[in-house]
Scaffold this active site. Sequence first.
Site: not given
Ligand code: ZN
Ligand code: ZN
Length: 343
Positions: A85, A115, A118, A122, A182, A219
Amino acid sequence: MRQQAIFNTNAPNKSTRIIDGECSGILNWNDIRMPHMYKLYKVLLLNHWIADEIPMAKDAQQFARLDPEEQRTFKINIGLLAVLDSMQTMFVGDVKRYFTDSSLEAIAAIIGQQEVVHNQSYSYVLSSIVSDKEQREIFEYWKHDAVLLERNTFISAIYQKFRDEPSPQTFFEALVADLILEGIFFYSTFAFFYNLARDQKMMGTSQMISYIQRDENQHCYFFAEVFKQLLVDFPELDTQANRDYVYATIDRAVELETNWARYTLANVRGIDLGELSDYIRYIANRRLRMMGLPNLYEGVDVNCMPWIKPFSDDALNATKTDFFEGKSRNYGKVGGDNGFDDL
Ligand code: ZN
Ligand code: ZN
């Protein structure tokens, strides 16, 4: 290749080509060249989510009780996702500058923002289950782990080439790498987290992974549409050599993803590596069809792991209220019926 000018009163508002075209720079959703992009824009907005709304208290308790192999796999896969990401945030920013189509540039802005979400997720998961020191160690894995390095440099080299020498050809190659990152490179990792969820383990993390998968599906749809339009706008790119490039690159990606599954999931209960290898080839075929190309692999027409799919919000709220504390989400009005999740 020229970047889109910020202000160009001599060009039409509706773009003439997706890259290296004429476009004034103003965005009017009612006057765009690819009208289905407006629907995608709305779907992306409706899928909005943030990591902080996902409760992690149960995951924090359960992580300590996972077996050491599951803990190791959990950490290295979060480490992988964080790299993918991060690369993706940069790549989408690169592509965005070269779109000579305001609607594509706008969608790239939203995808780039997703992104970043995302990436934050994490850090959010790790800060719930491991110490700060261990979190920093997990974010170092990608620099030293040979298997991780091999698969990541495969993509980063293609992205870097587009950054260093932007041209329709390197853009074409970068779109193939994007569809791999992706659309293929997340999938054994998704299998791992959903497999835990099948045992009612780490459900908060799996919910987050489910939202990420839903985003990544959109995406992929976006970049596959861009890929097909690129071949229309630049028919000179539609050569046998480029078709061979697509198939060779995807075949190598399938090999790397299968190696990754073998490396990280061989000793995880509930995952059959033979089945997962078929699944990876099945998903690679799907990506090719999205790009308007015939299948590469025979004998994998049936999805042998149908449980690798995003949870719908309804299912989450109806059956997992104990895990998600009965909290209904305010944003996601678009579920599994939006037509994109099945792509
Ligand atoms: Zn993506
Ligand atoms: Zn992503």
